[in-house]
Write an enzyme that holds these catalytic residues in place. Structure first.
Site, PDB file in Angstrom:
ATOM      1  N   LYS A 178      -1.031  10.062  -3.445  1.00 26.47           N
ATOM      2  CA  LYS A 178      -1.041   9.985  -4.922  1.00 26.47           C
ATOM      3  C   LYS A 178      -2.181   9.078  -5.397  1.00 26.47           C
ATOM      4  O   LYS A 178      -2.825   9.353  -6.416  1.00 26.47           O
ATOM      5  CB  LYS A 178       0.307   9.475  -5.433  1.00 26.47           C
ATOM      6  CG  LYS A 178       1.439  10.468  -5.253  1.00 26.47           C
ATOM      7  CD  LYS A 178       1.344  11.588  -6.276  1.00 26.47           C
ATOM      8  CE  LYS A 178       2.412  12.646  -6.091  1.00 26.47           C
ATOM      9  NZ  LYS A 178       2.319  13.737  -7.063  1.00 26.47           N
ATOM     10  N   SER A 216       2.797   7.943  -9.021  1.00 23.21           N
ATOM     11  CA  SER A 216       4.045   7.338  -8.541  1.00 23.21           C
ATOM     12  C   SER A 216       3.939   5.828  -8.420  1.00 23.21           C
ATOM     13  O   SER A 216       2.866   5.286  -8.132  1.00 23.21           O
ATOM     14  CB  SER A 216       4.338   7.918  -7.157  1.00 23.21           C
ATOM     15  OG  SER A 216       5.399   7.224  -6.557  1.00 23.21           O
ATOM     16  N   TYR A 262       2.805   9.353   1.403  1.00 21.23           N
ATOM     17  CA  TYR A 262       3.065   9.925   0.075  1.00 21.23           C
ATOM     18  C   TYR A 262       2.342   9.108  -1.002  1.00 21.23           C
ATOM     19  O   TYR A 262       1.573   9.645  -1.808  1.00 21.23           O
ATOM     20  CB  TYR A 262       4.576   9.952  -0.200  1.00 21.23           C
ATOM     21  CG  TYR A 262       4.903  10.231  -1.643  1.00 21.23           C
ATOM     22  CD1 TYR A 262       4.574  11.448  -2.228  1.00 21.23           C
ATOM     23  CD2 TYR A 262       5.501   9.248  -2.446  1.00 21.23           C
ATOM     24  CE1 TYR A 262       4.846  11.688  -3.564  1.00 21.23           C
ATOM     25  CE2 TYR A 262       5.773   9.481  -3.774  1.00 21.23           C
ATOM     26  CZ  TYR A 262       5.450  10.700  -4.338  1.00 21.23           C
ATOM     27  OH  TYR A 262       5.702  10.930  -5.663  1.00 21.23           O
TER      28      TYR A 262
END
Ligand code: UDP
Length: 336
Positions: A152, A124, A148
């Protein structure tokens, strides 16, 4: 001499019942490959799995993953299965590390055990945090600002270490904002709960959802709202097929941004939704959402050079237009 047809590659698609995963399965199938979906259906939809078998399973179950790799004779893996809401990750960080990092630990262990060495990973742009400049290229520092994005980035580090230790060959595809739906209208964007801007704006415009909250109008951007690079989900899907082909052809490891190179503000999305639906988007200005950087726009040059990938759908009205029909139903009114 008779030529046997080349064996169709069998690709394990974790999270293949989800939004980007299901679009990717369609693209793999169109490219002559067999997508085998591995999904626990916690956020995906069984009816989106149409191009190959569905195996129900949890990402953290390494034994089950190894069994599926073996029984389904898997040649390569595309790993989507993860939690993917920035806001939720700020509220529930352990849940994100458990599922996203725990899932990668189990997957890499299973792949090593079964000798499957090709992995395309859905990373991402959130791994960049607040970039020093835009557009963002792959050489820029990765300093995520929310759990988040951190989960990643940890997965990217894990793949790098697995590449050194046992020869994993991988592509880390750093998506910007996936948007739109299958142009042939076979698949839609469905999240439960729905937190994404375009679906919520479409629902607000149709009267099937609440007025949209615009998260932050005081950002250092031209109109004060956040700027993102919205890339069509079918373009993203195609990039996965190209990345897999490149890895299978001997390229890799690859670290690639997937975006269009064009930024669109929240306000510009609301304008596009109004043009597409003919209805203004009822909205209210709200405080900034925790974890949101002001501006994320890709430099798509490296993916173009390495994969020959370029987004086909670059007009935001077309992207919104492919998503819109799925949000056209009449408002559900309580009876009696
Ligand atoms: N956004 C917003 N209101 C909403 C949902 C999103 O203003 O109800 C903004 C959000 O702050 C971000 C952009 O829209 O700047 C895209 O958010 P989304 O949740 O769609 O994707 P993300 O960038 O989190 O992956």
């Amino acid at each position: 001499m008779t030529h046997l047809p080349a064996k169709a590659a069998r690709v394990l698609v974790t999270g293949g019942a989800g939004y980007i995963g299901s679009h990717c399965c369609k693209a793999l199938s169109r490219a002559g490959m067999v997508p085998v979906v591995y999904d626990n259906l916690s956020r995906g939809h069984a009816d989106a799995v149409r191009w190959g078998p569905l195996v129900k399973g949890d990402m953290r179950d390494g034994d089950r993953l190894a069994q599926v790799l073996k029984e389904e004779r898997i040649d390569a893996v595309i790993h989507f299965a993860a939690f993917a809401y920035v806001g939720e990750s700020v509220q529930e960080p352990q849940m994100y590390y458990d599922n996203n990092v725990g899932g990668m630990i189990a997957l890499l262990g299973a792949m090593q055990r079964e000798g499957v060495k090709t992995l395309v990973f859905s990373s991402s742009c959130a791994t960049y945090g607040v970039p020093d400049r835009v557009p963002i290229d792959e050489t820029m520092a990765q300093a995520p600002i929310n759990p988040y994005g951190r989960s990643k980035l940890i997965c990217e580090w894990m793949m790098e270490d697995a590449a050194s230790a046992w020869g994993l060959n991988y592509a880390a595809l750093r998506y910007f904002n996936a948007a739109g739906s299958d142009p042939e209208f076979e698949l839609s964007e469905r999240h439960d709960p729905e937190t994404h801007l375009i679906p919520l704006a479409l629902m607000a415009a149709q009267g099937t959802g609440a007025p949209l909250q615009v998260f932050g109008t005081d950002y250092p951007t031209p109109d004060g709202t956040c700027v993102r690079d919205y890339i069509h989900v079918s373009d993203l899907a195609r990039a996965h097929v190209l990345a897999l082909d490149a890895l299978r052809g001997g390229a890799g490891p690859l670290k690639l941004n997937l975006g269009t190179g064009t930024g669109t503000s929240v306000q510009e999305i609301l304008d596009a939704v109004e043009r597409v639906t003919g209805h203004a988007v009822p909205h209210q200005n709200s405080p900034r959402r925790a974890g949101d950087p002001p501006e994320l726009v890709a430099n798509p040059g490296h993916a173009r050079e390495v994969l020959g990938f370029e987004a086909r759908w670059t007009n935001i009205d077309e992207i919104v237009g492919h998503a819109a029909p799925w949000f056209m139903e009449a408002p559900k009114v309580a009876q009696g």
